[in-house]
Design an enzyme around this catalytic site. Sequence first.
Site, PDB file in Angstrom:
ATOM      1  N   HIS A   1     -28.337 -15.502  24.570  1.00 50.38           N
ATOM      2  CA  HIS A   1     -27.753 -15.301  25.607  1.00 50.38           C
ATOM      3  C   HIS A   1     -26.823 -16.713  25.852  1.00 50.38           C
ATOM      4  O   HIS A   1     -25.943 -16.834  26.835  1.00 50.38           O
ATOM      5  CB  HIS A   1     -28.148 -14.993  27.077  1.00 50.38           C
ATOM      6  CG  HIS A   1     -28.480 -13.472  26.890  1.00 50.38           C
ATOM      7  ND1 HIS A   1     -29.197 -12.841  25.943  1.00 50.38           N
ATOM      8  CD2 HIS A   1     -28.317 -12.237  27.740  1.00 50.38           C
ATOM      9  CE1 HIS A   1     -29.390 -11.547  26.117  1.00 50.38           C
ATOM     10  NE2 HIS A   1     -28.858 -11.111  27.350  1.00 50.38           N
TER      11      HIS A   1
ATOM     12  N   HIS B   1      -4.505   3.972  -2.847  1.00 53.54           N
ATOM     13  CA  HIS B   1      -4.640   2.915  -1.689  1.00 53.54           C
ATOM     14  C   HIS B   1      -3.783   2.049  -1.793  1.00 53.54           C
ATOM     15  O   HIS B   1      -3.045   1.408  -0.693  1.00 53.54           O
ATOM     16  CB  HIS B   1      -5.923   2.951  -1.430  1.00 53.54           C
ATOM     17  CG  HIS B   1      -6.067   1.769  -0.058  1.00 53.54           C
ATOM     18  ND1 HIS B   1      -6.331   2.226   1.043  1.00 53.54           N
ATOM     19  CD2 HIS B   1      -6.131   0.292  -0.103  1.00 53.54           C
ATOM     20  CE1 HIS B   1      -6.419   1.296   1.986  1.00 53.54           C
ATOM     21  NE2 HIS B   1      -6.279   0.110   1.116  1.00 53.54           N
TER      22      HIS B   1
ATOM     23  N   HIS C   1       0.851  -1.064  -0.003  1.00 53.37           N
ATOM     24  CA  HIS C   1       0.175   0.112  -0.022  1.00 53.37           C
ATOM     25  C   HIS C   1       0.870   1.202   0.042  1.00 53.37           C
ATOM     26  O   HIS C   1       1.523   1.506   1.071  1.00 53.37           O
ATOM     27  CB  HIS C   1      -1.117  -0.033   1.199  1.00 53.37           C
ATOM     28  CG  HIS C   1      -1.839  -1.088   1.178  1.00 53.37           C
ATOM     29  ND1 HIS C   1      -1.426  -2.398   1.771  1.00 53.37           N
ATOM     30  CD2 HIS C   1      -3.032  -1.535   0.794  1.00 53.37           C
ATOM     31  CE1 HIS C   1      -2.315  -3.255   1.518  1.00 53.37           C
ATOM     32  NE2 HIS C   1      -3.394  -2.671   1.155  1.00 53.37           N
TER      33      HIS C   1
ATOM     34  N   GLU D   1     -18.025  -4.692  24.520  1.00 52.47           N
ATOM     35  CA  GLU D   1     -16.943  -5.863  24.412  1.00 52.47           C
ATOM     36  C   GLU D   1     -15.544  -5.888  23.748  1.00 52.47           C
ATOM     37  O   GLU D   1     -14.544  -6.323  23.982  1.00 52.47           O
ATOM     38  CB  GLU D   1     -17.603  -7.234  24.340  1.00 52.47           C
ATOM     39  CG  GLU D   1     -19.007  -7.375  25.169  1.00 52.47           C
ATOM     40  CD  GLU D   1     -20.212  -6.695  24.911  1.00 52.47           C
ATOM     41  OE1 GLU D   1     -20.126  -5.862  23.694  1.00 52.47           O
ATOM     42  OE2 GLU D   1     -21.179  -6.634  25.614  1.00 52.47           O
TER      43      GLU D   1
END
Lengths: 671, 671
Positions: free
Chosen positions: B476, B265, B35, B414
């Site tokens: 869950h 890019h 890149h 999380e």
Amino acid sequence: MEIQALAQAHPEHWRQAAALRTLALDAVAAANSGHTGMPLGMADIATVLFGKHLKFDAAHPDWPDRDRFVLSNGHGSMLLYGLLYLTGSPDVSLDEIKRFRQLGSVTAGHPEYGAARGIETTTGPLGQGLANAVGMAIAEEMLRARFGKRLVDHRTWVFAGDGCLMEGVSQEAITLAGRQALSRLVVFWDHNGITIDGAVALADRTDQIKRFESAGWSVYDCDGHDPEDIDRVIGAARASDTPTLIACRTHIGYGTSAQDTAKAHGALTETTLIDDAKAAYGWDRKPFDIPPDLKAQWEEIGRRGAAERLAWEERRAALSDARRREFARVLAGEPPKRLSARIKALKKQISDEAPKLATRKGSEHALEVINPVMPETVGGSADLTGSNNTKTGDLGEFSPENRKGRYLHFGIREHGMAAAMNGLALHGGLRPYGGTFLVFSDYARAAIRLSSLMGMPVTYVLTHDSIGLGEDGPTHQPVEQLASLRAQPNLNVFRPADTVETAEAWELALTATATPSVLALSRQGLPTLRTDHKGVNLTARGAYVIADSEARRRAILLATGSEVAIAVEARAILEAEGIGTRVVSMPCWEIFEEQDEAYRKRILPGGPVRVAVEAAIRFGWDRWLYGERGKRGKSGFVGMHGFGASAPADELYRHFGITAEAVAEKVRTLL
Amino acid sequence: MEIQALAQAHPEHWRQAAALRTLALDAVAAANSGHTGMPLGMADIATVLFGKHLKFDAAHPDWPDRDRFVLSNGHGSMLLYGLLYLTGSPDVSLDEIKRFRQLGSVTAGHPEYGAARGIETTTGPLGQGLANAVGMAIAEEMLRARFGKRLVDHRTWVFAGDGCLMEGVSQEAITLAGRQALSRLVVFWDHNGITIDGAVALADRTDQIKRFESAGWSVYDCDGHDPEDIDRVIGAARASDTPTLIACRTHIGYGTSAQDTAKAHGALTETTLIDDAKAAYGWDRKPFDIPPDLKAQWEEIGRRGAAERLAWEERRAALSDARRREFARVLAGEPPKRLSARIKALKKQISDEAPKLATRKGSEHALEVINPVMPETVGGSADLTGSNNTKTGDLGEFSPENRKGRYLHFGIREHGMAAAMNGLALHGGLRPYGGTFLVFSDYARAAIRLSSLMGMPVTYVLTHDSIGLGEDGPTHQPVEQLASLRAQPNLNVFRPADTVETAEAWELALTATATPSVLALSRQGLPTLRTDHKGVNLTARGAYVIADSEARRRAILLATGSEVAIAVEARAILEAEGIGTRVVSMPCWEIFEEQDEAYRKRILPGGPVRVAVEAAIRFGWDRWLYGERGKRGKSGFVGMHGFGASAPADELYRHFGITAEAVAEKVRTLL
């Protein structure tokens, strides 16, 4: 507003909301588990929304042009169940309310899509509902553009809590919604300042108003317990030309002694607390006892949209036959009859021409055949369009200026993409697929799980599926993702060996009704192995013999994707040595597992040594290396034993010993 | 600023930056992949940062008090390698630059932690570096609070692109950083308006300035090619009492014919393009040829911090012996000698008292023993503190007002938590653990993978590890997470059967040096099975016989976690029928796999039927049901076959047939 003042100022509203509140109190107490605080806090908003704004007809929860209502803070499920019961849902009876959180009830701990109509999506994992809703709102725009406002003209309303807004997926969802100016999407934020650990401020002090504005949303603020204020802001939201956040100042556990505390988030089950709360509400009934006149009021609300629905039915009936059938077809998720013939023709062409093609490129060829005959497909990529090969020429780009566009630039938002795909599929009428690199399925994992749990037939186009991607190195090289996706129930993980198998996998993905699919596709070019055209879809058996032994069969090579060609090459080496070798291509373990035992044993008979070849870790392969064998044969695995490395792909295959010669040698050592 | 004007106005800066640019051009061209655009776009920022602000001593990249530099947009790796080489890194030679992206080089496609010092973290998966940096900045605050400013006084600088900012994890990271007022964290946003698919605006129109402000950050804007402007805003950032975003207006592929396009890019390899770019830079050297005087300038930059480092070494040397040793101990990640004795004492106490305890509660008991003797532990939870049992009384809460606090309210984040834990561990001097429900490890999956890939010894406390959580239902209830985590290389997945095994698992997690750990813990109470105290850590073998057969051995039951007690109960039933039955507890498959074959065969001898019991799907168990057997015996599995359901836990165990009687019956059918 204080409870007494509220009750006096709006007595009818107050009683209606109290019915929702007491049902939540009673059901949680009966279950001795659940979440009381949210229903108590959001009951007023729900009452105003359902009472005055939500377009629905409770007796016909499948009405395609209904507004979608998404409870993103799904732990407050009793609020939804209360609304469905009170308004007259055919699926949620008082008995079901009483069986809240019990085995086999439709009133599960969190709302489960499919358990009862009116549950528009499965929520509980935070942020997902909000992101689903973005997909639903996109679906509405797309279908309105296609079928017209007389048939498609509805809104998407979301209840969301602080948890939804803290999860990263919410940022992906709201920035996508802002970019796409989804003006029919309205989110009510339960701004109560409390999470499980205590005050929100312990963990977060974000200015949510400013944040949503930064994403191009309109934002209003209201007293979440004052029905007039709620009504006012909903009116403003309806007039917005951007998505809208309504920050609702609420009290968690409103009216209980636990109000405004983290305790209220969970199950409030103490008799005294419940009795006191009911007294504060001016409620003097036994548990679950809703006064008949109040139930009648709610049922009247449930019938509010009946006339509108009937008018809509008339408009639908007035459509031309072809248009009505097409509308019904896409809503039913039925693939067009032409699809199968088009796939067959592509397969024949590929078998005849036998190009060397990456399966990601093969997938593009398949999509070029599919998209023109399936106007319900919606394609997209998480900013890897040219790498995932997900865009075909006819799709057009979806944008506020082009609602007929069928291609979505999801942005670098794998998680938001997957959740929006779920929303597109949940809405109905569309069949989404979206691309990223296989390794970055990790980012979307929580939403992919919900595709499976809800049985959404969406397709994940996951390219660059092994060390074969080369120099980008171990961060970009999946080694465990195939195993971890195969471990997920109700997910078909396809890893096709060539373009023919890729076309077959696409056909299976697009005809699936209740199972999502993963297509794991190579970056690198692969030879066409299926040069002998067969109309039948061999991938539909999950695994099949792609090259059988000529000499006496002493070995079976099991492989998927790019390694099938290596196995075929290894077979040639072994056959030249007189070692009869069968190659089994296993593009989809899950489907093979579903075949009858006779078929499985025909493909994988006991006796010969078995060697599996896959440029991924071994985890899971023992099922096929040892399972179901008449007598114990020896077996081995050629693949990865850990993370990859950065180097040209060919070098990596040699470095990690995944070559035809290594496979042949493994067989020799086992004979 | 135009290139010519820039070059004339700041000739020395310009040449230094041109060295970075041409190295990137040459290395990408040589590798024929990589890149180019980012190094060309951010070279000026890097030159100013390294030239004037970054506190480092190139010859001593391990200096603990160095500033941390994180390249979150890791695809621009050549910028980092160029900086390391030019400043005189002992690990990155010109030869390594020339071997960019080749097998075994330290200059991998994306920066790989451990390949060369100076690579502070592995990046490439977008957003992760930014989130790691938040952990690093927290670590700096914590260690400064503990050891004082004379020893710990540095900053964390991040380069990030639009991809980093679009990923949801960035929202979790920046809101956490804002809440914690991490004033020593500075992020340079490569605001070039381009991603792989084209203009950023295709997918995103977020007002990033407003967004970061909403999270409590200071925001500055600069011309990312004007060294004076860059220097000005860095100065402002240094004075900020909040984290700072610097929006750097840059041109991707600066100075090439591909400037400001998506093409830039990726890899720019055309000779003409490269020649023209070098001409525009006023660069007339052969590939990889840096003029000696320019290299000398960069090396001078590399020595800029040498005196400061020496002064720091003197301050360290002046510490008391005890303090110096403690500082060295925590930086080396060595557990305190007392830990083992404390764990043993806890085990003895539990074995003696034999309580019925959920392993999440057992984990809390272990932490109550651990945290007082390990001041380097940092605990936290994603808003499930009371459920994950991760907080002990002595920790204190980390906040801007209490930098000595060792407990973090990570919020409902999380993914951000896991990535911050990686950052805490990468910084050194701290040992983080963080909790959520096992099922929500899915949200953090991409960061957990990086824990393994980088070998960070962090601990994931994942409670509510099965249908045993009950009424919250299938959203869950993990069923596939154990398998999908076990599939990940270099991750020890512990599922302890009781509090004794939990304490042993904690000991192993806290003494691991290069492997992260998962502790999968029950919500529900479990009997103490290890009532016969043994000082030796049995979990350290991965699997062991927890109850052996009395009658002639005809069956082996393999189980983990909460199902070991069920297996023990089944054993009693079978032994009463004269069927000799061994129970093997398998708290950690990965460690058992590492044991020598003799041990494994001693635990799992061939012959008897084998039945595995785990309240999760079967995927992966075939390894232990079939593998390594002298002769093929029969085997079976008692566990889950799909997603769970919402009901009380006991009912679910019965409903899904995971009971002692079902296990006994399975054995009987196999005999």
